[in-house]
Design a protein around this motif. Structure first.
Motif, PDB file in Angstrom:
ATOM      1  N   ILE A  10       0.852  -1.179   0.000  1.00 31.76           N
ATOM      2  CA  ILE A  10       0.000   0.000   0.000  1.00 31.76           C
ATOM      3  C   ILE A  10       0.887   1.227   0.000  1.00 31.76           C
ATOM      4  CG2 ILE A  10      -1.693   1.317   1.307  1.00 31.76           C
ATOM      5  CD1 ILE A  10      -2.686  -1.331   2.457  1.00 31.76           C
ATOM      6  N   THR A  11       0.644   2.104  -0.949  1.00 34.36           N
ATOM      7  CA  THR A  11       1.393   3.348  -1.017  1.00 34.36           C
ATOM      8  C   THR A  11       0.527   4.454  -0.444  1.00 34.36           C
ATOM      9  OG1 THR A  11       2.484   2.602  -3.020  1.00 34.36           O
ATOM     10  CG2 THR A  11       2.584   4.950  -2.540  1.00 34.36           C
ATOM     11  N   ARG A  12       1.056   5.151   0.533  1.00 38.83           N
ATOM     12  CA  ARG A  12       0.323   6.246   1.145  1.00 38.83           C
ATOM     13  C   ARG A  12       1.020   7.555   0.827  1.00 38.83           C
ATOM     14  NH1 ARG A  12      -3.672   4.374   4.088  1.00 38.83           N
ATOM     15  NH2 ARG A  12      -3.450   2.440   5.213  1.00 38.83           N
ATOM     16  N   LYS A  13       0.239   8.546   0.509  1.00 38.07           N
ATOM     17  CA  LYS A  13       0.770   9.868   0.233  1.00 38.07           C
ATOM     18  C   LYS A  13       0.569  10.724   1.475  1.00 38.07           C
ATOM     19  CE  LYS A  13       0.470  13.550  -3.119  1.00 38.07           C
ATOM     20  NZ  LYS A  13      -0.186  14.023  -4.336  1.00 38.07           N
ATOM     21  N   THR A  14       1.629  11.321   1.951  1.00 44.51           N
ATOM     22  CA  THR A  14       1.552  12.175   3.123  1.00 44.51           C
ATOM     23  C   THR A  14       1.077  13.557   2.705  1.00 44.51           C
ATOM     24  OG1 THR A  14       3.365  10.989   4.150  1.00 44.51           O
ATOM     25  CG2 THR A  14       2.852  13.140   5.044  1.00 44.51           C
ATOM     26  N   ARG A  15       0.158  14.101   3.477  1.00 42.63           N
ATOM     27  CA  ARG A  15      -0.375  15.428   3.182  1.00 42.63           C
ATOM     28  C   ARG A  15      -0.640  16.140   4.494  1.00 42.63           C
ATOM     29  NH1 ARG A  15      -6.155  16.378   0.597  1.00 42.63           N
ATOM     30  NH2 ARG A  15      -6.053  18.619   0.306  1.00 42.63           N
ATOM     31  N   LEU A  16      -0.223  17.378   4.582  1.00 44.10           N
ATOM     32  CA  LEU A  16      -0.426  18.174   5.791  1.00 44.10           C
ATOM     33  C   LEU A  16      -1.082  19.481   5.400  1.00 44.10           C
ATOM     34  CD1 LEU A  16       0.187  18.605   8.869  1.00 44.10           C
ATOM     35  CD2 LEU A  16       2.189  19.856   8.090  1.00 44.10           C
ATOM     36  N   LEU A  17      -2.181  19.807   6.084  1.00 38.74           N
ATOM     37  CA  LEU A  17      -2.870  21.071   5.886  1.00 38.74           C
ATOM     38  C   LEU A  17      -2.641  21.921   7.125  1.00 38.74           C
ATOM     39  CD1 LEU A  17      -6.252  19.658   4.538  1.00 38.74           C
ATOM     40  CD2 LEU A  17      -4.227  20.327   3.236  1.00 38.74           C
ATOM     41  N   SER A  18      -2.348  23.192   6.919  1.00 38.00           N
ATOM     42  CA  SER A  18      -2.011  24.056   8.039  1.00 38.00           C
ATOM     43  C   SER A  18      -2.655  25.430   7.869  1.00 38.00           C
ATOM     44  CB  SER A  18      -0.485  24.212   8.105  1.00 38.00           C
ATOM     45  OG  SER A  18      -0.118  25.180   9.044  1.00 38.00           O
ATOM     46  N   ASP A  19      -3.182  25.954   8.962  1.00 36.46           N
ATOM     47  CA  ASP A  19      -3.698  27.322   9.007  1.00 36.46           C
ATOM     48  C   ASP A  19      -2.843  28.107   9.989  1.00 36.46           C
ATOM     49  OD1 ASP A  19      -6.038  27.030   7.352  1.00 36.46           O
ATOM     50  OD2 ASP A  19      -6.897  25.856   8.975  1.00 36.46           O
ATOM     51  N   SER A  20      -2.418  29.298   9.581  1.00 34.48           N
ATOM     52  CA  SER A  20      -1.595  30.144  10.451  1.00 34.48           C
ATOM     53  C   SER A  20      -2.230  31.514  10.546  1.00 34.48           C
ATOM     54  CB  SER A  20      -0.185  30.307   9.876  1.00 34.48           C
ATOM     55  OG  SER A  20       0.430  29.069   9.711  1.00 34.48           O
ATOM     56  N   LYS A  21      -2.390  31.982  11.782  1.00 39.58           N
ATOM     57  CA  LYS A  21      -2.964  33.313  11.994  1.00 39.58           C
ATOM     58  C   LYS A  21      -1.854  34.347  11.883  1.00 39.58           C
ATOM     59  CE  LYS A  21      -5.996  35.859  15.020  1.00 39.58           C
ATOM     60  NZ  LYS A  21      -6.782  35.842  16.248  1.00 39.58           N
ATOM     61  N   THR A  22      -2.065  35.371  11.070  1.00 42.53           N
ATOM     62  CA  THR A  22      -1.048  36.406  10.873  1.00 42.53           C
ATOM     63  C   THR A  22      -1.388  37.686  11.630  1.00 42.53           C
ATOM     64  OG1 THR A  22      -2.116  37.164   8.857  1.00 42.53           O
ATOM     65  CG2 THR A  22      -0.373  35.526   8.624  1.00 42.53           C
ATOM     66  N   ASP A  23      -2.628  38.085  11.591  1.00 44.99           N
ATOM     67  CA  ASP A  23      -3.139  39.265  12.294  1.00 44.99           C
ATOM     68  C   ASP A  23      -4.573  38.983  12.691  1.00 44.99           C
ATOM     69  OD1 ASP A  23      -0.927  41.079  12.075  1.00 44.99           O
ATOM     70  OD2 ASP A  23      -1.436  41.405   9.961  1.00 44.99           O
ATOM     71  N   ASP A  24      -5.192  39.947  13.341  1.00 47.99           N
ATOM     72  CA  ASP A  24      -6.610  39.794  13.650  1.00 47.99           C
ATOM     73  C   ASP A  24      -7.385  39.553  12.370  1.00 47.99           C
ATOM     74  OD1 ASP A  24      -6.250  40.133  16.341  1.00 47.99           O
ATOM     75  OD2 ASP A  24      -6.725  42.268  16.334  1.00 47.99           O
ATOM     76  N   LYS A  25      -8.136  38.476  12.340  1.00 48.38           N
ATOM     77  CA  LYS A  25      -9.004  38.107  11.224  1.00 48.38           C
ATOM     78  C   LYS A  25      -8.255  37.815   9.921  1.00 48.38           C
ATOM     79  CE  LYS A  25     -12.886  40.623  13.148  1.00 48.38           C
ATOM     80  NZ  LYS A  25     -13.946  41.588  12.919  1.00 48.38           N
ATOM     81  N   LYS A  26      -6.957  37.519   9.981  1.00 46.75           N
ATOM     82  CA  LYS A  26      -6.195  37.156   8.787  1.00 46.75           C
ATOM     83  C   LYS A  26      -5.505  35.819   9.023  1.00 46.75           C
ATOM     84  CE  LYS A  26      -5.327  41.836   7.228  1.00 46.75           C
ATOM     85  NZ  LYS A  26      -4.326  42.825   6.840  1.00 46.75           N
ATOM     86  N   TRP A  27      -5.689  34.914   8.063  1.00 46.18           N
ATOM     87  CA  TRP A  27      -5.130  33.576   8.155  1.00 46.18           C
ATOM     88  C   TRP A  27      -4.449  33.212   6.847  1.00 46.18           C
ATOM     89  CZ3 TRP A  27      -5.587  30.367  12.492  1.00 46.18           C
ATOM     90  CH2 TRP A  27      -6.389  30.870  13.517  1.00 46.18           C
ATOM     91  N   ILE A  28      -3.437  32.348   6.944  1.00 46.61           N
ATOM     92  CA  ILE A  28      -2.781  31.797   5.764  1.00 46.61           C
ATOM     93  C   ILE A  28      -3.004  30.285   5.781  1.00 46.61           C
ATOM     94  CG2 ILE A  28      -0.581  31.334   4.626  1.00 46.61           C
ATOM     95  CD1 ILE A  28       0.432  33.981   5.731  1.00 46.61           C
TER      96      ILE A  28
END
Length: 58
Positions: free
Chosen positions: A5-23
């Motif tokens: 079985i081949t598994r693909k690694t995937r990571l999702l990330s949210d980063s807060k930069t300022d009030d009400k702003k996310w990357i």
């Protein structure tokens, strides 16, 4: 005989930069280093799932 079985690694990330702003970031490279700046920590994506055992799906 079991199939490999081949598994693909995937990571999702949210980063807060300022009030009400996310990357939103998406990573798929196993050797990529992810930095958690709020706690001054770094880890490779493959290290996140190092001890995790996934169930095989039928």
């Amino acid at each position: 005989m079991a199939d490999a079985i081949t598994r693909k690694t995937r990571l999702l990330s949210d980063s807060k930069t300022d009030d009400k702003k996310w990357i939103f970031s998406e990573y798929e490279e196993d050797n990529r280093i992810v930095t958690l700046s709020s706690i001054q920590f770094q880890i490779s994506i493959s290290g996140i799932h190092d001890k995790v055992e996934f169930e095989a799906r039928e």
